[in-house]
Design a protein around this motif. Structure first.
Motif, PDB file in Angstrom:
ATOM      1  N   ARG A  17      44.798  13.789  54.119  1.00  0.00           N
ATOM      2  CA  ARG A  17      43.574  12.995  54.328  1.00  0.00           C
ATOM      3  C   ARG A  17      42.418  13.977  54.453  1.00  0.00           C
ATOM      4  N   GLY A 103      39.458   5.377  50.946  1.00  0.00           N
ATOM      5  CA  GLY A 103      40.784   4.818  50.679  1.00  0.00           C
ATOM      6  C   GLY A 103      41.317   5.167  49.307  1.00  0.00           C
ATOM      7  N   ASN A 105      43.033   7.204  46.386  1.00  0.00           N
ATOM      8  CA  ASN A 105      43.965   8.327  46.376  1.00  0.00           C
ATOM      9  C   ASN A 105      44.083   8.933  44.985  1.00  0.00           C
ATOM     10  N   VAL A 242      47.146  -3.772  54.476  1.00  0.00           N
ATOM     11  CA  VAL A 242      46.766  -2.534  55.160  1.00  0.00           C
ATOM     12  C   VAL A 242      46.923  -1.352  54.212  1.00  0.00           C
ATOM     13  N   ASP A 243      48.027  -1.341  53.449  1.00  0.00           N
ATOM     14  CA  ASP A 243      48.316  -0.216  52.547  1.00  0.00           C
ATOM     15  C   ASP A 243      49.293  -0.711  51.491  1.00  0.00           C
ATOM     16  N   THR A 244      48.843  -0.709  50.235  1.00  0.00           N
ATOM     17  CA  THR A 244      49.709  -1.274  49.181  1.00  0.00           C
ATOM     18  C   THR A 244      50.719  -0.255  48.633  1.00  0.00           C
ATOM     19  N   THR A 245      50.690   0.992  49.155  1.00  0.00           N
ATOM     20  CA  THR A 245      51.642   1.998  48.667  1.00  0.00           C
ATOM     21  C   THR A 245      53.070   1.494  48.860  1.00  0.00           C
ATOM     22  N   ARG A 282      51.953  -2.915  56.345  1.00  0.00           N
ATOM     23  CA  ARG A 282      52.094  -1.676  57.133  1.00  0.00           C
ATOM     24  C   ARG A 282      51.820  -0.459  56.271  1.00  0.00           C
ATOM     25  N   GLU A 283      51.490   0.665  56.954  1.00  0.00           N
ATOM     26  CA  GLU A 283      51.172   1.903  56.225  1.00  0.00           C
ATOM     27  C   GLU A 283      52.427   2.593  55.709  1.00  0.00           C
ATOM     28  N   GLY A 284      52.270   3.362  54.636  1.00  0.00           N
ATOM     29  CA  GLY A 284      53.354   4.211  54.142  1.00  0.00           C
ATOM     30  C   GLY A 284      54.183   3.530  53.074  1.00  0.00           C
ATOM     31  N   SER A 288      57.139   1.250  55.506  1.00  0.00           N
ATOM     32  CA  SER A 288      56.634  -0.124  55.496  1.00  0.00           C
ATOM     33  C   SER A 288      57.644  -1.105  54.899  1.00  0.00           C
TER      34      SER A 288
END
Ligand code: ATP
Length: 299
Positions: A17, A103, A105, A242-245, A282-284, A288
């Motif tokens: 980050r 946000g 990446n 929160v995080d689509t990864t 959730r993140e990650g 997640s």
């Protein structure tokens, strides 16, 4: 016959980050580093195992500390790692992900040991492949290995789920083995060129490439299934993203788990849509991946 077999990638993810990316020749300090287990193969294997499927994986890591940790992580998630080996003199696959405050990446992948196996290593796992109900593969590993594994599983009555990610040129014959071929909209465009258009029209083009069935994931819009002469859209529940990864990997793992459990695509796709939705809350990537209770909670 039951169980999921994943032929795929295992990566160490390095997430940095930072305020802004350096220009060529410049040094930027103050970045915050986090390490996560990753690789599309490993993520989908863990996703399927977390949802209760029996899962085995074929893959390779380097003979380094990252590799040993990643294999341990898979084992702790309940994945059978009998066919995960370490390759001397080659680094473990790595993904370097820079994330800026907006946000956005940017990712650089070094495949390392993920490209160190091919059809020969698949043959060494033939007995377990033939016992699998569903083979899962993405395109972060050798396409020859994927094709060989698909033929072994299908020859014994199993099915082949091909997730066309990340998109790249592959021998045409591999697409025709898929049932289903799973793509997101970007991957659909890669396969169809500008002819992609609306997802409903794209599935026709994708079926024309030979797979028995096609699933197009549509992010917050859910997914489209084309199989047996009809096309159906399954909407996703509204969630706080929160995080689509890793949403795509959660989707693929859940789809494989349900198909291996005996569901047809009509039941398995809406379940996978819920699993993908749960993963974005959730993140990650692996962190997640949802439990069965979390998926059912969204129904
Ligand atoms: P990624 O590359 O981010 O892992 P992807 O592009 O391969 O994902 P998507 O189509 O974005 O795949 O998402 C896969 C599935 O996850 C969708 O079909 C949907 O079920 C779920 N999903 C993704 N984003 C959202 C969202 N914002 N709200 C609800 N569900 C979502």
């Amino acid at each position: 016959m039951s169980g999921v077999f994943v032929v795929g990638s295992i990566n160490q993810d390095f997430v940095l980050r930072l305020e802004r990316r350096p220009e060529p020749g410049e040094t930027v300090t103050g970045a915050e580093l986090s390490l996560f287990p990753g690789g599309k193969g490993a993520n989908s294997a863990v996703a399927a195992a977390r949802l209760g499927a029996r899962v085995a994986m074929l893959g390779r890591v380097g003979e380094d500390a990252f590799g040993a940790d990643l294999v341990r992580n898979l084992r702790e998630a309940g994945v059978d790692t009998t066919h995960v080996g370490s390759v001397p003199g080659v680094p473990t696959g790595s993904a370097f992900i820079t994330v800026t405050p907006d946000g956005e990446n940017a990712i650089v992948v070094s495949p390392g040991a993920n490209r160190s196996f091919g059809p020969r290593e698949v043959d060494a796992a033939a007995e377990d492949l033939r016992a699998a109900g569903v083979l899962v593969a993405q395109l972060e590993v050798d396409a020859g290995a994927v094709g060989r594994a698909a033929r072994a599983v299908m020859g014994a009555g199993g099915r082949f789920l091909l997730n066309f990610a990340p998109p790249r040129e592959v021998p045409e014959g591999i697409l025709a083995l898929a049932d289903p071929l799973v793509v997101n909209e970007h991957e659909a465009r890669f396969l169809l060129g500008e002819a992609g258009g609306e997802p409903e029209a794209a599935v026709e083009g994708l079926l024309g490439r030979g797979p028995r069935s096609v699933v197009v994931t549509l992010g917050a819009e859910g997914a489209l299934l084309a199989a047996g002469g009809s096309t159906r859209r399954f909407g996703a529940p509204e969630v706080e993203a929160v995080d689509t990864t890793g949403a795509g990997d959660a989707f693929v793992g859940a789809l494989a788990a349900r198909l291996a459990g005996g569901d047809g695509l009509e039941e398995a796709v809406p379940y996978a849509v819920l699993a993908g939705a749960a993963a974005v809350t959730r993140e990650g990537a692996q962190g997640s991946l949802p439990t069965p209770e979390e998926v059912e909670g969204l129904d």
